[in-house]
Scaffold this motif. Structure first.
Motif, PDB file in Angstrom:
ATOM      1  N   GLY A   1       0.936  -1.439  -0.030  1.00 11.38           N
ATOM      2  CA  GLY A   1       0.120  -0.324   0.218  1.00 11.38           C
ATOM      3  C   GLY A   1       0.979   1.517   0.196  1.00 11.38           C
ATOM      4  O   GLY A   1       2.366   1.284   0.083  1.00 11.38           O
TER       5      GLY A   1
ATOM      6  N   TYR B   1      -1.261  -4.758   8.567  1.00 13.36           N
ATOM      7  CA  TYR B   1      -0.787  -3.968   7.781  1.00 13.36           C
ATOM      8  C   TYR B   1       0.575  -3.949   8.988  1.00 13.36           C
ATOM      9  O   TYR B   1       0.299  -3.681  10.038  1.00 13.36           O
TER      10      TYR B   1
ATOM     11  N   THR C   1     -10.987   1.452   3.925  1.00 12.25           N
ATOM     12  CA  THR C   1     -10.498   2.302   4.051  1.00 12.25           C
ATOM     13  C   THR C   1      -8.762   1.882   3.753  1.00 12.25           C
ATOM     14  O   THR C   1      -8.686   0.428   3.894  1.00 12.25           O
ATOM     15  N   SER C   2      -7.458   2.321   3.530  1.00  9.28           N
ATOM     16  CA  SER C   2      -6.432   1.646   4.340  1.00  9.28           C
ATOM     17  C   SER C   2      -6.149   1.957   5.423  1.00  9.28           C
ATOM     18  O   SER C   2      -5.069   0.488   6.697  1.00  9.28           O
ATOM     19  N   THR C   3      -6.846   1.824   6.701  1.00  7.55           N
ATOM     20  CA  THR C   3      -7.135   1.316   7.716  1.00  7.55           C
ATOM     21  C   THR C   3      -8.324   1.029   8.659  1.00  7.55           C
ATOM     22  O   THR C   3      -8.293   0.093   9.631  1.00  7.55           O
TER      23      THR C   3
ATOM     24  N   VAL D   1      -5.145  -3.767  -2.767  1.00  4.13           N
ATOM     25  CA  VAL D   1      -4.979  -2.669  -2.303  1.00  4.13           C
ATOM     26  C   VAL D   1      -4.267  -0.942  -3.237  1.00  4.13           C
ATOM     27  O   VAL D   1      -3.372  -1.647  -4.934  1.00  4.13           O
TER      28      VAL D   1
ATOM     29  N   TYR E   1       0.789  -5.202   3.448  1.00  6.31           N
ATOM     30  CA  TYR E   1      -1.046  -5.874   3.711  1.00  6.31           C
ATOM     31  C   TYR E   1      -0.592  -6.996   3.675  1.00  6.31           C
ATOM     32  O   TYR E   1      -0.288  -7.722   2.910  1.00  6.31           O
TER      33      TYR E   1
ATOM     34  N   GLY F   1      -4.393   4.191  -1.198  1.00  2.55           N
ATOM     35  CA  GLY F   1      -4.462   3.034   0.575  1.00  2.55           C
ATOM     36  C   GLY F   1      -5.939   1.970   0.321  1.00  2.55           C
ATOM     37  O   GLY F   1      -6.379   1.645   0.988  1.00  2.55           O
ATOM     38  N   ARG F   2      -6.899   2.114  -0.617  1.00  4.34           N
ATOM     39  CA  ARG F   2      -8.176   1.554  -0.710  1.00  4.34           C
ATOM     40  C   ARG F   2      -8.495  -0.572  -0.920  1.00  4.34           C
ATOM     41  O   ARG F   2      -7.317  -0.630  -1.504  1.00  4.34           O
ATOM     42  N   VAL F   3      -8.923  -1.103  -0.290  1.00  2.00           N
ATOM     43  CA  VAL F   3      -7.764  -2.342   0.239  1.00  2.00           C
ATOM     44  C   VAL F   3      -9.546  -3.391  -0.359  1.00  2.00           C
ATOM     45  O   VAL F   3     -10.475  -3.158   0.140  1.00  2.00           O
TER      46      VAL F   3
END
Length: 312
Positions: A87, A104, A152-154, A126, A93, A130-132
């Motif tokens: 990412g 991650y 989202t990345s988080t 990813v 990830y 940062g979209r997963v």
């Protein structure tokens, strides 16, 4: 007669672009080698080692650099990590299959965060923003559930799509995911078998492929990758080859056959194109990674008409 002679001379010096061939360049092997891959901007290769509950990383030519992980349920531990993706910032990830979650890490393996996903997760992708995306499949008695979820990345859940079936936008075993620069999401639908593609939010756009061993046909397609030019590379697992296509699914070329020699495969599970253009293939049945360079020699036009068309 004079015109004909000039045309032949032009044909001898003017190349016409053709699908490129991928030529064997090198490999490395060992215990736990041959799982799904992710390649960093600096060329380092990360590999998921599900059998040993760890992630390992190597130089672009296979020199070992480091590893992290062990069996368990805590942060930084794994239960069969089945896939890996990179990412923003080079963060790694990891799809922690048996723990039904994504974790991650920094590029050197320091734990950052984790979140839970649907069981049973298969593959992860990813985007550069940062979209997963996570593909998943779950069977409970006589009911089968499957599809794609994205976050989202988080780890904040954003949406999902897909259900079990044979129709457009349905899956029988969604596996590999690749996201193009324009946001289009490509998914290998291993059970049907085919490739389907969608908008970034899951609206169906199209599909290609069917069961078989001919060009554009598949037998248990797995990993998929979009290169910088928009070409789609698919690990055609049970046909022991890599195929590649235009962004809309027109067949371009393929390479590989069953075996353990250079350029041969035994159940390849993943393919990825590095920033330097090398194609890396996770050759799981042979416990190795092979890499290939692209070779596109000039060829003679096959007709006088093609030579004339160059000057229109």
């Amino acid at each position: 007669m004079k015109t004909f002679i000039v045309s032949l001379a032009l044909a001898a010096i003017l190349p016409v672009s053709t699908p490129a061939a991928f030529v064997y360049e090198g490999q490395w092997s060992g215990e736990g080698v041959g799982g799904p891959l992710a390649i960093a901007a600096n060329g380092n290769v990360y590999a998921a080692d599900a059998g040993n509950d760890r992630v390992r990383y190597f130089t672009s030519t296979g020199s070992f650099l480091g590893q992290w992980g062990s069996h368990g349920y805590g942060a930084g531990e794994f239960d069969q990590p089945r896939d890996v993706a990179l990412g923003p910032g080079g963060n790694v990830y990891v799809l922690d299959y048996g723990n039904y979650r994504v974790q991650y890490f920094t590029p050197a393996g320091s734990f950052i965060r984790l979140w839970g996903v649907s069981r049973v997760p298969h593959k992860i992708a990813v985007t550069r923003e940062g979209r997963v995306y996570v593909s998943w499949f779950y069977q409970e008695e006589f009911e089968i559930y499957c599809g794609v979820k994205y976050y989202t990345s988080t780890g904040t859940f954003l949406g999902s799509w897909g259900s079990y079936g044979f129709g457009n936008g349905e899956f029988r075993d969604p596996r590999g995911i690749a996201v193009a620069a324009d946001g289009i999401v490509y998914v290998t639908d291993s059970g049907n078998p085919r490739v389907q593609y969608f908008t970034s939010a899951g609206s169906y756009l199209g599909r290609w492929g069917m069961s078989g061993s001919g060009p554009g046909q598949f037998s248990s397609p797995r990993g998929i990758w979009v290169d910088s030019g928009g070409r789609l590379f698919v690990a055609d697992r049970q046909n022991n080859r890599i195929q590649y296509f235009t962004s809309s699914g027109s067949f371009l070329d393929m390479w590989g056959s069953y075996g353990s020699g250079n350029g041969q495969f035994n159940l390849p599970s993943d393919v990825e194109i590095a920033p330097n253009g090398l194609a890396y293939v996770a050759d799981g049945g042979n416990s190795r990674v092979q890499y290939f360079r692209e070779d596109n020699p000039a060829v003679l036009p096959s007709s006088l008409g093609k030579v004339k068309a160059l000057f229109r």
